[in-house]
Design a protein around this motif. Structure first.
Motif, PDB file in Angstrom:
ATOM      1  N   ALA A  34       6.004  -7.822  -7.481  1.00 55.94           N
ATOM      2  CA  ALA A  34       5.013  -8.695  -7.408  1.00 55.94           C
ATOM      3  C   ALA A  34       4.745  -9.638  -9.211  1.00 55.94           C
ATOM      4  O   ALA A  34       4.116 -10.685  -8.897  1.00 55.94           O
ATOM      5  CB  ALA A  34       3.918  -8.209  -6.920  1.00 55.94           C
ATOM      6  N   ARG A  35       4.862  -8.795 -10.117  1.00 57.09           N
ATOM      7  CA  ARG A  35       4.533  -9.248 -11.338  1.00 57.09           C
ATOM      8  C   ARG A  35       5.431 -10.394 -11.803  1.00 57.09           C
ATOM      9  O   ARG A  35       4.577 -11.477 -12.462  1.00 57.09           O
ATOM     10  CB  ARG A  35       4.850  -8.050 -12.177  1.00 57.09           C
ATOM     11  N   GLU A  36       7.051 -10.011 -11.745  1.00 55.82           N
ATOM     12  CA  GLU A  36       7.349 -11.297 -11.829  1.00 55.82           C
ATOM     13  C   GLU A  36       7.752 -12.022 -10.263  1.00 55.82           C
ATOM     14  O   GLU A  36       8.229 -13.271 -10.782  1.00 55.82           O
ATOM     15  CB  GLU A  36       8.888 -10.688 -11.849  1.00 55.82           C
ATOM     16  N   LYS A  37       6.793 -12.538  -9.568  1.00 55.70           N
ATOM     17  CA  LYS A  37       6.718 -13.392  -8.795  1.00 55.70           C
ATOM     18  C   LYS A  37       8.078 -13.862  -7.983  1.00 55.70           C
ATOM     19  O   LYS A  37       8.595 -14.188  -7.900  1.00 55.70           O
ATOM     20  CB  LYS A  37       6.666 -15.247  -9.196  1.00 55.70           C
ATOM     21  N   LYS A  38       9.211 -11.902  -7.606  1.00 55.22           N
ATOM     22  CA  LYS A  38       9.406 -12.385  -6.964  1.00 55.22           C
ATOM     23  C   LYS A  38       9.777 -11.508  -5.145  1.00 55.22           C
ATOM     24  O   LYS A  38      10.397 -11.487  -4.361  1.00 55.22           O
ATOM     25  CB  LYS A  38      10.740 -11.259  -7.623  1.00 55.22           C
ATOM     26  N   LEU A  39       8.247 -11.384  -4.775  1.00 56.48           N
ATOM     27  CA  LEU A  39       8.142 -11.195  -3.633  1.00 56.48           C
ATOM     28  C   LEU A  39       8.215 -12.271  -2.150  1.00 56.48           C
ATOM     29  O   LEU A  39       7.871 -12.982  -2.543  1.00 56.48           O
ATOM     30  CB  LEU A  39       6.659  -9.802  -3.214  1.00 56.48           C
ATOM     31  N   PRO A  40       8.492 -11.729  -1.950  1.00 57.59           N
ATOM     32  CA  PRO A  40       8.701 -13.262  -0.518  1.00 57.59           C
ATOM     33  C   PRO A  40       7.468 -12.859   0.144  1.00 57.59           C
ATOM     34  O   PRO A  40       6.949 -11.406   0.497  1.00 57.59           O
ATOM     35  CB  PRO A  40       9.863 -12.746   0.375  1.00 57.59           C
ATOM     36  N   ALA A  41       7.262 -13.637   0.762  1.00 59.43           N
ATOM     37  CA  ALA A  41       6.096 -13.593   1.565  1.00 59.43           C
ATOM     38  C   ALA A  41       5.618 -12.468   3.109  1.00 59.43           C
ATOM     39  O   ALA A  41       5.087 -11.478   2.937  1.00 59.43           O
ATOM     40  CB  ALA A  41       5.656 -14.568   2.830  1.00 59.43           C
ATOM     41  N   MET A  69      -2.380  -9.365  -6.167  1.00 54.58           N
ATOM     42  CA  MET A  69      -0.792  -9.250  -4.814  1.00 54.58           C
ATOM     43  C   MET A  69      -1.365  -7.743  -4.190  1.00 54.58           C
ATOM     44  O   MET A  69      -1.285  -7.233  -5.110  1.00 54.58           O
ATOM     45  CB  MET A  69       0.100  -9.628  -5.206  1.00 54.58           C
ATOM     46  N   VAL A  70      -0.539  -7.939  -2.868  1.00 61.27           N
ATOM     47  CA  VAL A  70      -0.763  -7.089  -2.413  1.00 61.27           C
ATOM     48  C   VAL A  70       0.573  -6.784  -1.131  1.00 61.27           C
ATOM     49  O   VAL A  70       0.736  -6.993   0.262  1.00 61.27           O
ATOM     50  CB  VAL A  70      -2.416  -6.992  -1.026  1.00 61.27           C
ATOM     51  N   PRO A  71       1.566  -6.499  -1.793  1.00 55.37           N
ATOM     52  CA  PRO A  71       2.949  -6.188  -1.067  1.00 55.37           C
ATOM     53  C   PRO A  71       2.588  -4.991  -0.500  1.00 55.37           C
ATOM     54  O   PRO A  71       1.397  -4.487   0.035  1.00 55.37           O
ATOM     55  CB  PRO A  71       4.442  -5.960  -2.729  1.00 55.37           C
ATOM     56  N   VAL A  72       3.287  -4.801   1.353  1.00 52.57           N
ATOM     57  CA  VAL A  72       3.577  -3.948   1.750  1.00 52.57           C
ATOM     58  C   VAL A  72       5.073  -2.807   2.146  1.00 52.57           C
ATOM     59  O   VAL A  72       5.851  -3.058   1.967  1.00 52.57           O
ATOM     60  CB  VAL A  72       3.111  -4.350   3.263  1.00 52.57           C
ATOM     61  N   LEU A  73       4.040  -1.113   1.523  1.00 52.18           N
ATOM     62  CA  LEU A  73       5.073  -0.720   1.713  1.00 52.18           C
ATOM     63  C   LEU A  73       4.974   0.286   3.715  1.00 52.18           C
ATOM     64  O   LEU A  73       4.196   0.058   3.703  1.00 52.18           O
ATOM     65  CB  LEU A  73       5.032   0.824   1.060  1.00 52.18           C
ATOM     66  N   ARG A  74       6.684   0.215   3.590  1.00 51.43           N
ATOM     67  CA  ARG A  74       6.935  -0.132   5.069  1.00 51.43           C
ATOM     68  C   ARG A  74       7.020   1.145   6.046  1.00 51.43           C
ATOM     69  O   ARG A  74       7.042   2.225   4.831  1.00 51.43           O
ATOM     70  CB  ARG A  74       7.984  -0.845   5.507  1.00 51.43           C
ATOM     71  N   ASP A  75       6.730   1.877   6.815  1.00 51.50           N
ATOM     72  CA  ASP A  75       6.323   2.699   7.563  1.00 51.50           C
ATOM     73  C   ASP A  75       6.482   4.509   6.732  1.00 51.50           C
ATOM     74  O   ASP A  75       7.230   5.113   6.278  1.00 51.50           O
ATOM     75  CB  ASP A  75       8.046   3.446   7.923  1.00 51.50           C
TER      76      ASP A  75
END
Ligand code: CAO
Length: 425
Positions: A328-335, A302-308
């Motif tokens: 991400a590992r707990e599948k709690k990231l919104p799209a 998964m590729v979560p994004v860190l802002r600013d």
């Protein structure tokens, strides 16, 4: 007034007992003038027999494999208007019946016999298909030489073309601008012939990311530039910070420094913070710095994004990094947490490796792969000294970035990482 007409096999030259290789209509079908009714195959060519007029098929008298000669009844058709035609032949049906040779539309309707040239014929060439199928394939842009025929003698049927198109559409398509790739199909192997096997379905994430990775890999001209950064001093500082912040539950890994250093390099080389627009003719340069981080989860990448990232310090970034990778590992990231990235970092440094080829996360134009740092002898001021060297692998879109620019980028990154005071400049 409705009338029933007989459609007869016309004169097609010296051919007798011509095999019917395809029947395209059935009782109840509404046909339009010029529409192909059936296909015949002579020694030299395949020929479509088209309808002369609009109507509804009442019955079909021929089937695939039949051999027919001039005058044979092909089918009965009901027409609503009195079409110009030839001989009328009384039948038992209530409506008047006309006998019509299935001549080509280009010939006068009153002339029942025509030369074979009037038929839509095609040489019995490489792809074995009737003219109507060739026409159908042309309309869909299908190269018939790539279609496997399931008909008699390997003849390509309409079904074969439709199946080919369905299979092509099911394949992930080529990236911006599409186009698709002319590649041969993967071999289908029955592995159980060679030993015991088990089939495990791919996770949903793997299926989704797999399609995107495939698209990006085949549609973006990737180059990977490898380099090394001397992080000896950075590591000393990181450990100091790590001890200080571990009490607050914040783990400071090299990745937090990398996030900051990458943004500094992107500010220096703005093309790395761009995307090609839909036309492929302009670069969209972004003035914000959102950085994606590849996170390995039990279900896939998964590729979560860190802002600013430009507006945050190392500690803040380390904290956010811990939070988003846990989510991400707990599948709690919104799209939405995985959208809007400008550049991606994929770090395998916690695991090992010396170099790899990361795949660009389109529509971004570059991605930095990070492998495990190790102590190496570096020649400095006349002697070899042990230095902690961090392997960097920068994949970039060669449509946007040239090789020289890429080396400038990694060199600059190396410079910043080897002297992290530069991060505050
Ligand atoms: N060199 C040497 N050591 C490194 C390192 C590097 N480049 N990067 C991290 N480390 C160390 C860390 O300092 C940490 O050490 P300690 O436990 O002794 O402090 C250890 O390795 C583990 O780090 P980490 O993996 O927990 O943390 P991270 O910030 O480096 O990475 C994350 C976080 C989420 C990116 C990582 O856990 C992960 O998922 N990586 C895999 C990404 C991936 O799969 N990419 C491939 C994409 S292509 O298929």
């Amino acid at each position: 007034m409705a009338e029933i007409k007989q459609v007869l096999m016309p004169d097609i030259g010296d051919s007798k007992d011509v095999p019917v290789i395809e029947v395209m209509v059935k009782a109840g079908d509404t046909v339009k003038a010029e529409q192909s009714l059936l296909t015949l195959e002579t020694d030299k060519a395949t020929m479509d027999v088209p309808a002369l007029f609009d109507g509804v098929v009442k019955s079909v008298s021929v089937k695939v494999g039949d051999k027919i000669s001039e005058g044979a009844l092909i089918l009965l058709m009901e027409t609503s208007t009195a079409e110009s035609s030839t001989v009328v032949s009384p039948t038992t049906t209530p409506a008047p019946v006309k006998e019509v040779a299935a001549t080509p539309v280009t010939a006068p309707a009153a002339t029942p016999t025509v030369a074979p040239t009037g038929f839509q014929s095609s040489p019995a060439g490489k792809a074995h298909a009737s003219p109507s199928i060739r026409h159908f394939a042309r309309e869909l842009g299908v190269d018939l030489t790539r279609v496997k025929g399931s008909g008699e003698k390997g003849r390509i049927t309409k079904n074969d073309v439709q199946s080919f198109v369905k299979a092509a559409l099911a394949q992930p398509q080529g990236g911006s601008g599409g186009g698709g790739l002319q590649v041969s199909a993967m071999p289908v192997v029955d592995f159980s012939r060679y030993g015991v096997i088990e089939t495990k379905p791919l996770s949903r994430i793997k299926k989704l990311s797999g399609a995107n990775l495939h698209r990006n890999w085949v549609s973006i001209p990737h180059i990977t530039q490898h380099d090394e950064a001397d992080i000896t001093e950075m590591e000393v500082f990181r450990k100091e910070l790590g001890e200080e912040y571990s009490k607050q539950g914040i783990k400071i890994t090299p990745l937090a420094f990398l996030l900051k250093a990458v943004v500094t390099a992107m500010q220096q080389y703005p093309d790395f913070n761009s995307s090609l627009d839909a036309s492929g003719e302009n670069l969209v340069l972004k003035k914000y710095f959102h950085i994606g981080v590849a996170v390995d989860t039990p279900d896939g990448l998964m590729v979560p994004v860190l802002r600013d990232v430009d507006q945050k310090g190392i500690v803040q970034l380390a904290k956010e990094l811990g939070e988003i990778s846990a989510k991400a590992r707990e599948k709690k990231l919104p799209a939405t947490a995985m959208q809007g990235g400008c550049f991606t970092i994929s770090s395998l440094g916690g695991i090992g490796g010396t170099a790899f080829t990361p795949i660009i996360n389109a529509p971004e134009v570059a991605i930095l792969g990070v492998s495990k740092a190790s102590i190496k002898p570096v020649f400095k001021e006349g002697e070899f000294v042990p230095r902690l060297m961090l392997p960097l692998s920068l994949s970039y879109d060669h449509r946007v970035i040239d090789g020289a620019e890429a080396v400038h980028f990694t060199s600059y990154l190396g410079k910043v990482l080897s002297d992290v005071r530069r991060l505050v400049l």
